[in-house]
Design a protein around this motif. Structure first.
Motif, PDB file in Angstrom:
ATOM      1  N   ALA A   1       0.832  -1.211   0.000  1.00  8.33           N
ATOM      2  CA  ALA A   1       0.000   0.000   0.000  1.00  8.33           C
ATOM      3  C   ALA A   1       0.857   1.248   0.000  1.00  8.33           C
ATOM      4  O   ALA A   1       0.559   2.232  -0.705  1.00  8.33           O
ATOM      5  CB  ALA A   1      -0.925  -0.018   1.221  1.00  8.33           C
TER       6      ALA A   1
ATOM      7  N   PHE B   1      -4.938  -3.485   3.092  1.00 10.04           N
ATOM      8  CA  PHE B   1      -3.979  -4.324   2.389  1.00 10.04           C
ATOM      9  C   PHE B   1      -3.345  -5.336   3.343  1.00 10.04           C
ATOM     10  O   PHE B   1      -3.135  -6.500   2.979  1.00 10.04           O
ATOM     11  CB  PHE B   1      -2.887  -3.459   1.755  1.00 10.04           C
ATOM     12  CG  PHE B   1      -3.279  -2.833   0.447  1.00 10.04           C
ATOM     13  CD1 PHE B   1      -2.403  -2.827  -0.617  1.00 10.04           C
ATOM     14  CD2 PHE B   1      -4.517  -2.249   0.287  1.00 10.04           C
ATOM     15  CE1 PHE B   1      -2.757  -2.253  -1.830  1.00 10.04           C
ATOM     16  CE2 PHE B   1      -4.893  -1.671  -0.909  1.00 10.04           C
ATOM     17  CZ  PHE B   1      -4.008  -1.679  -1.978  1.00 10.04           C
TER      18      PHE B   1
ATOM     19  N   THR C   1      -8.354  -0.231  -3.877  1.00  7.56           N
ATOM     20  CA  THR C   1      -7.423   0.764  -4.416  1.00  7.56           C
ATOM     21  C   THR C   1      -8.195   2.040  -4.711  1.00  7.56           C
ATOM     22  O   THR C   1      -9.152   2.025  -5.484  1.00  7.56           O
ATOM     23  CB  THR C   1      -6.745   0.245  -5.688  1.00  7.56           C
ATOM     24  OG1 THR C   1      -7.754  -0.221  -6.595  1.00  7.56           O
ATOM     25  CG2 THR C   1      -5.807  -0.892  -5.368  1.00  7.56           C
TER      26      THR C   1
ATOM     27  N   MET D   1      -5.655   2.246   3.580  1.00  4.98           N
ATOM     28  CA  MET D   1      -4.983   1.369   2.630  1.00  4.98           C
ATOM     29  C   MET D   1      -4.054   0.393   3.336  1.00  4.98           C
ATOM     30  O   MET D   1      -3.999  -0.794   3.001  1.00  4.98           O
ATOM     31  CB  MET D   1      -4.210   2.198   1.599  1.00  4.98           C
ATOM     32  CG  MET D   1      -5.089   2.936   0.613  1.00  4.98           C
ATOM     33  SD  MET D   1      -4.124   3.787  -0.662  1.00  4.98           S
ATOM     34  CE  MET D   1      -3.310   2.391  -1.458  1.00  4.98           C
TER      35      MET D   1
END
Length: 317
Positions: free
Chosen positions: A146, A185, A228, A181
Motif C-alpha cells: 500500500a 492491504f 485501491t 490502505m
C-alpha cells in the motif's frame, strides 16, 4: 475456616461453557488493546519521524516544489495543508495510532490464534508460533505494498485536475487514506492464514477450497478494484495478483495437510456420496463352538419338563 473451592481443571480438548468462552474473548481483547496502547504511547515520541516517512512518497511524486503551485515536470502537483487549530494534534494522534497498530501486530495476531487454539488438537497447537511468524510478515507485506503504490495512485487521481486549478491536499484526508490502505492491504494479505486456520480446524477441506478458485479470483479482483482508491488497472492488478498467489498457496498447503491427516483412513479415496465396502465375513464367537451349519451352539438349557426339543432348543429358539 472456610475452604476454597477446588480449582477446576481445564479440559484437554478445549471444551468450555459459553461464559468461559466470553471471558476468554474478553481477556484476549484486553491484552491486544493494552499492547496496542503501549505501542501507541511509544510511537508518540517518534511521531515526527514517522510522519516524515509517511509523507516522503507523496511529496516526491505529486508535491509542489521550486515555487510551482500547479504543474511539476508537466503534471499536476498538490500542496499539503492543515485546517483548524486542532488539526496538527489530531494528525499526530493518527500517525501514532497507525504506527502502534503495526508495531503491535505480533501481539494481537497471537491473541487471535490463542483464542482459537483450544479447539485444536495438541499436535495442531504447535503451529501457533508459525501462525504468528507468518502473519506478521504477511501483514507488513500488505502494508508495504500500500505504501508503494500510493504515489502512483496519487498521480493518477491528480491527473484529472482542470487547467489552472490549484490542488490543496488536506493532511487529515491523506492520513485517513494511507491508514485505510495500510490496514485493508495488511488484513487482505492474511487471507491464506484464515483459510489454513479453517482447514486445520476441519471446517474447510483443501479440495473444496480449490474448487472455489474461479469465484475467488473474481472476488479478489473486485476487492482489489474497491480497495485501491485510484481504481486504475495497474493498482488493481498489483493487489489482486499477490492475493491470488497467496490463495493458491493456501490451497496447496490445505491439500497436503488433508492428505497427511487421512493417511490412516481406509476410506480416504472415496467420494463424499460413495459408500464404503462392508466386510460381511462372519467371525467366530469366543468360548463357543459351532455346529455343522456354522451356527454357534449355545449352552444347554433346562427343558422345564418339556421333551420336544431338538439339540437342546425348542421350535421357537
Amino acid at each position: 475456616m472456610r475452604k476454597s473451592a477446588p480449582k477446576q481443571e481445564r479440559d484437554t480438548e478445549g471444551r468450555m461453557p459459553l461464559t468461559e468462552h466470553l471471558r476468554e474473548l474478553r481477556n484476549r481483547l484486553l491484552k491486544a488493546v493494552l499492547a496496542i496502547l503501549v505501542a501507541v504511547i511509544i510511537a508518540m515520541f517518534f511521531q515526527a519521524r514517522i510522519f516524515k516517512f509517511l509523507m516522503e512518497p507523496i511529496l516526491s511524486s505529486v508535491g509542489c516544489t521550486n515555487g510551482a503551485t500547479t504543474m511539476v515536470n508537466g503534471r499536476p502537483c498538490a500542496e499539503m495543508v492543515t485546517s483548524g487549530l486542532m488539526s496538527p494534534f489530531t494528525i499526530a494522534l493518527k500517525v501514532s495510532l497507525m504506527a502502534g497498530v503495526l508495531a503491535a501486530t505480533p501481539v494481537w495476531l497471537y491473541q487471535l490464534w490463542a483464542f482459537v487454539a483450544p479447539g485444536l488438537h495438541s499436535k495442531e497447537k504447535r503451529y501457533s508460533l508459525g501462525f504468528v511468524a507468518l502473519g506478521v510478515p504477511l501483514f507488513l507485506g500488505g502494508a508495504t505494498l500500500a505504501y508503494t503504490i500510493l504515489p502512483e495512485t496519487a498521480s493518477i487521481m491528480l491527473s484529472f485536475t482542470p487547467d489552472d486549478a490549484k490542488n490543496l491536499l488536506p493532511l487529515d484526508d491523506y492520513l485517513d487514506l494511507i491508514t485505510r490502505m495500510v490496514i485493508v492491504f495488511g488484513l487482505a494479505f492474511e487471507l491464506p492464514l484464515l483459510l489454513i486456520l479453517l482447514n486445520m480446524t476441519r471446517v474447510l477441506s483443501g479440495k473444496r477450497m480449490l474448487g472455489w478458485w474461479r469465484g475467488m479470483v473474481v472476488g479478489l479482483t473486485i476487492f482489489a478494484a474497491v480497495a485501491t482508491p485510484g481504481g486504475d488497472p495497474i493498482s488493481m492488478l498489483v493487489l489482486a495478483a499477490p492475493l491470488a498467489i497467496l490463495y493458491f498457496v493456501a490451497c496447496g498447503f490445505s491439500l497436503i495437510n488433508d492428505r497427511r491427516r487421512n493417511l490412516g483412513n481406509p476410506d480416504r479415496d472415496l467420494d463424499d456420496d460413495e459408500a464404503a465396502d462392508l466386510d460381511l465375513t462372519p467371525e467366530p464367537i469366543n468360548g463357543t463352538a459351532t455346529v455343522g451349519s456354522g451356527r454357534p451352539e449355545l449352552p444347554a438349557q433346562s427343558d422345564g419338563g418339556h421333551t420336544d426339543r431338538l439339540n437342546g432348543y425348542d421350535d421357537v429358539t
